[in-house]
Scaffold this active site. Structure first.
Site, short mmCIF file in Angstrom:
data_model
loop_
_atom_site.label_atom_id
_atom_site.label_comp_id
_atom_site.label_asym_id
_atom_site.label_seq_id
_atom_site.Cartn_x
_atom_site.Cartn_y
_atom_site.Cartn_z
N GLY A 1 0.88 -1.19 0.13
CA GLY A 1 0.04 -0.15 -0.05
C GLY A 1 1.04 1.27 -0.12
N GLY B 1 -5.95 -8.71 -6.42
CA GLY B 1 -4.72 -8.25 -6.90
C GLY B 1 -3.40 -9.36 -6.75
N ILE C 1 -1.79 -9.78 -3.87
CA ILE C 1 -2.16 -10.53 -2.72
C ILE C 1 -3.40 -11.38 -2.52
CG2 ILE C 1 -2.65 -10.11 -0.20
CD1 ILE C 1 -0.76 -7.59 -0.34
N ARG D 1 -11.53 -3.71 -8.70
CA ARG D 1 -12.18 -2.66 -9.03
C ARG D 1 -12.81 -2.79 -10.47
NH1 ARG D 1 -7.93 2.17 -10.56
NH2 ARG D 1 -7.31 0.47 -11.85
N ARG E 1 -12.57 -8.91 -14.86
CA ARG E 1 -11.51 -9.63 -15.79
C ARG E 1 -11.71 -11.00 -15.55
NH1 ARG E 1 -8.17 -7.65 -11.50
NH2 ARG E 1 -6.76 -9.43 -10.56
N ARG F 1 -6.49 -2.49 4.83
CA ARG F 1 -6.22 -1.21 5.57
C ARG F 1 -7.27 -1.14 6.55
NH1 ARG F 1 -1.55 -1.57 4.27
NH2 ARG F 1 -0.13 -0.12 3.22
N ASP G 1 -5.99 -7.64 11.11
CA ASP G 1 -4.63 -7.30 11.21
C ASP G 1 -4.46 -5.85 11.15
OD1 ASP G 1 -1.79 -8.14 11.11
OD2 ASP G 1 -1.74 -7.39 9.16
N HIS H 1 -1.17 -5.52 12.79
CA HIS H 1 -0.42 -5.02 11.54
C HIS H 1 0.80 -6.04 11.28
CE1 HIS H 1 -0.60 -1.94 8.18
NE2 HIS H 1 -0.33 -2.88 7.59
N GLY I 1 1.09 -8.32 8.71
CA GLY I 1 1.18 -9.34 7.55
C GLY I 1 2.44 -9.42 6.82
#
Length: 321
Positions: free
Chosen positions: A76, A150, A152, A173, A176, A232, A255, A279, A281
């Site tokens: 991120g 994506g 991850i 988003r 596909r 996030r 997380d 946090h 990960g």
């Protein structure tokens, strides 16, 4: 004159750094006030320190008048993008795609399995010397929805498959096709949420995803479903999640939180049915070797004027879609 490169890993620990650059070590120091290793105006490639406060990460930016690349060591980049306004046009911001997929996907599965199988309760019982068997749901035969498909998200599915889940639905988003099946757009979430036993969030934080998991999103999740967030904290509306947790209708494994760090006394700490990790990960033994390889490759590309990997945006560009 050789151009400066600022690295948060000592340069002599990174194999394969190209000639033609002057690599300097700067990670902000333990208190974030470490002196700059050189004149910021001479830095052309700035690698953002890892696991530091946002104020430390962005401290040099206003003085980087010749910088051409800002490279993060995180997937991120939301904690950096809002501070890029003072940079000259044409600066490329790159993320660390390829560094954190394995570790973050491992944690997503760890949190999912621990929550479903009641591991936190067993740990507390062990501390008290109390033996009590219980029935818990398995991951096998469950429908899983991955929100944010994506690198991850794809790595998470790689690790879900051996657990014999019934189905993995994928959302990103835009729609596909993949070898494993279709990725559906965010607009189809309302129809997909009621079918999911486990919803795993791995989306970046953007204006589109901020507050994505709101009261309506949570209300559409089925009774007893598990929400796992390795994205996030601000992707989730904390107050809306607390309402569902306190009702006992949903459970969660987080997380990341909003706010973060989660302060002492915050209601999330004591909410029923929630498992919280701080946090973690990305920071594992897998990080450093992958980060070093990424930096050596990116700097080699930079010196040889080859296309950089993982370019998220370019400052001054009219369209950052």
């Amino acid at each position: 004159m050789t151009a400066d490169v600022w690295l948060p890993i000592p340069p002599d620990e990174i194999e394969g750094l190209p000639e033609g650059l002057n690599p300097l070590f700067w990670d902000g120091g333990p208190d974030g006030e470490q002196q700059f290793p050189g004149d910021p105006a001479d830095c052309v490639f700035y690698v953002v320190p890892y696991m530091k406060r946002q104020s430390v990460k962005v401290r040099p930016l206003a003085e980087l008048r010749r910088v051409r690349v800002v490279q993060t060591l995180t997937a991120g980049v939301d904690d950096v993008t809002e501070s890029l306004a003072d940079l000259p046009p044409g600066v490329r911001l790159c993320n660390a795609r390829g560094v954190h997929e394995a570790s973050t996907a491992e944690l997503a599965l760890t949190l999912t399995l621990a929550s479903l199988r009641g591991i936190p309760k067993f740990v507390r019982a062990q501390e008290q010397g109390h033996w009590q068997g219980e029935f818990h749901p398995a991951l096998a035969d469950r429908n899983v929805l991955v929100v944010g498909y994506g690198a991850i998200g794809s790595a998470i599915e790689d690790r879900l498959v051996p657990f014999e889940v019934a189905r993995v639905a994928r959302v990103a988003r835009s729609a596909r096709a993949t070898e494993r099946g279709p990725v559906r757009p965010f607009t189809e979430l309302p129809a997909l949420l009621p079918e999911a036993d486990v919803v795993i969030l791995s989306t970046p934080l953007t204006e589109t995803t901020r507050g994505l998991v709101n009261a309506d999103f949570l209300a559409r999740m089925k009774d007893g479903a598990l929400l796992v967030n390795v994205a996030r904290g601000a992707v989730v509306d904390t107050e809306a999640l607390l309402t569902e947790l306190e009702s006992g209708r949903l459970t969660a494994a987080l997380d990341v939180t909003d706010p973060e760090p989660l302060p002492p006394g915050h209601p999330l700490w004591q909410a029923p049915g929630v498992l919280i990790s701080p946090h973690v990960g990305g920071p594992t033994s897998a990080f450093l070797p992958r980060a070093k390889r990424l930096l050596a490759d990116q700097l080699g590309r930079f010196v040889n004027r080859e296309p950089l990997r993982n370019v998220i945006l370019t400052t001054g560009a009219a369209d950052q879609a």
